[in-house]
Design an enzyme around this catalytic site. Structure first.
Site, PDB file in Angstrom:
ATOM      1  N   ASP A  26      29.161  42.814 115.918  1.00  0.00           N
ATOM      2  CA  ASP A  26      28.035  43.314 115.087  1.00  0.00           C
ATOM      3  C   ASP A  26      28.682  43.661 113.817  1.00  0.00           C
ATOM      4  O   ASP A  26      29.847  43.821 113.635  1.00  0.00           O
ATOM      5  CB  ASP A  26      27.759  44.501 115.807  1.00  0.00           C
ATOM      6  CG  ASP A  26      26.454  44.857 115.173  1.00  0.00           C
ATOM      7  OD1 ASP A  26      25.497  44.272 114.932  1.00  0.00           O
ATOM      8  OD2 ASP A  26      26.200  46.342 115.016  1.00  0.00           O
ATOM      9  N   ASP A  28      26.904  46.097 111.226  1.00  0.00           N
ATOM     10  CA  ASP A  28      26.495  47.438 110.670  1.00  0.00           C
ATOM     11  C   ASP A  28      26.774  48.505 111.750  1.00  0.00           C
ATOM     12  O   ASP A  28      26.561  48.495 112.705  1.00  0.00           O
ATOM     13  CB  ASP A  28      24.965  47.498 110.536  1.00  0.00           C
ATOM     14  CG  ASP A  28      24.245  46.922 109.418  1.00  0.00           C
ATOM     15  OD1 ASP A  28      24.597  47.154 108.331  1.00  0.00           O
ATOM     16  OD2 ASP A  28      23.496  46.087 109.584  1.00  0.00           O
ATOM     17  N   ASP A 225      28.373  48.588 118.452  1.00  0.00           N
ATOM     18  CA  ASP A 225      28.400  49.819 118.241  1.00  0.00           C
ATOM     19  C   ASP A 225      26.886  50.589 119.141  1.00  0.00           C
ATOM     20  O   ASP A 225      26.867  52.054 118.888  1.00  0.00           O
ATOM     21  CB  ASP A 225      28.583  50.631 116.708  1.00  0.00           C
ATOM     22  CG  ASP A 225      27.101  50.300 116.103  1.00  0.00           C
ATOM     23  OD1 ASP A 225      26.779  49.027 116.129  1.00  0.00           O
ATOM     24  OD2 ASP A 225      26.549  51.149 115.412  1.00  0.00           O
TER      25      ASP A 225
END
Length: 349
Positions: A26, A28, A225
């Site tokens: 990922d 961001d 995250d």
């Protein structure tokens, strides 16, 4: 141990970048936040790439094109080609192309990333509900997306035009904090029309399919995250995952994770890709990882440190892994509701 019954983080005797052939990362909250590289991300990824691991960047953010994302990563010191970037715009474009005629018009509510992905599939982006679209697609358009764009989507959807969304993430991390994501924008059209979109992005299968088709990964490791997108997407795709605590998910939220949201591995940041992962073992009524032992007792999660009295030595991540085991075992198929405040405070988390 099956993912469906995971009650503790897994261990690995090999470093993760050697145990897996491809990292599905990922962006961001994992590689960057607010456009700036997260601490340790650049050197960690450089080492993994130099040692032969393929790095693929998988993002639910449909605003930018793969080329623009690759250019940004390269500027940050992470050499990246456009083919190394997979976006939810690409996944939703494939989903739409499977359901509408070739060359069909698609009303776009979002940014350039969506338009490029649609053209790649032979579809024609349009701007108005009056352009006779065969579909409506909605993706994150940045903080300056005009309110009137939601009205255009609503007009078309209310007439029965099929509605698609790149993703439904309610929030997106940035340099100044957490901001509304595409899911918040989707909710606007949902309220206006009462309709439900087909969704392509993480954690749903269309995004995983797009990722595997474009990378050819055989032993992928999802690195993210967010529990409800990255980790659940890995769960749905039956692949392993590494959660890093540099974005949306904090330690307290991790302890409450239900089975689909429980990562295979947990670490503080992307340096965790370059190491083995310690085993979490049963220890009496609790669980031990490194110098820490955790157990559920009398409505709280208790943590004992290296000296056995809750001292502050040892690796905080080991303490968190032990707490995860105690919390997830206690919760079973549900979500742990035990008080973990004192335990996490001891770890500085």
């Amino acid at each position: 141990m099956s993912r469906q019954s995971r009650t503790r983080p897994a261990g690995s005797g090999r470093s993760l970048h050697q145990a897996y052939d491809t990292a599905l990362l990922d962006l961001d909250g994992v590689v960057y936040a607010g456009g700036q590289a997260i601490a340790h991300a650049v050197p960690a990824l450089g080492t993994a790439r130099a040692d032969g691991m393929r790095l693929a960047y998988v993002t639910n953010n449909a605003l930018r094109t793969p080329g623009a994302v690759a250019e940004h990563l390269t500027e940050l010191g992470i050499p990246t080609a456009a083919d190394d970037v997979i976006t939810s715009a690409q996944a939703v474009a494939r989903l739409i192309a499977d359901q509408v005629p070739a060359g069909a018009r698609v009303l776009v509510i979002g940014g350039e990333g969506l338009r490029v992905a649609l053209r790649e599939r032979g579809l024609v982006p349009v701007e108005s509900a009056d352009d006779d679209p065969a579909a409506v697609v909605q993706g994150y358009g940045g903080p300056d997306l005009p309110w009137g764009r939601f009205a255009e989507a609503s007009y078309a959807v209310a007439r029965g035009v099929p509605w698609f969304a790149s993703n439904t993430d309610l929030t997106i991390p940035g340099a100044r904090g957490i901001a509304p994501g595409n899911g918040a924008a989707v909710q606007v059209v949902r309220i206006a029309t009462g309709a439900e979109p087909q969704v392509a992005g993480k954690p749903l299968p269309p995004m995983h399919r797009e990722t595997i088709l474009r990378t050819g990964a055989e032993r992928p490791l999802v690195v993210g995250d967010r529990l409800d997108t990255d980790i659940e997407g890995a769960f749905n795709g039956d692949v392993d995952s590494l959660l890093v605590l540099t974005g949306v998910t904090d330690a307290a939220l991790l302890l409450t994770a239900e089975p689909p949201h429980r990562p295979t591995y947990v670490d503080s940041d992307l340096r965790g890709m370059l190491t083995g992962q310690p085993e979490v073992t049963a220890a009496g009524a609790g669980f031990r990882c490194g110098d820490w032992t955790a157990q559920a007792r009398d409505g709280v999660l208790e943590l004992a440190g290296p000296s056995g009295d809750g001292g502050d030595g040892g690796d905080a991540m080991d303490g968190l892994r032990a707490l995860c085991a105690a919390a997830w075992t206690y919760a079973g198929e549900g979500s742990c509701t035990l008080d973990a405040g004192k335990a996490l405070a001891r770890l500085g988390l």
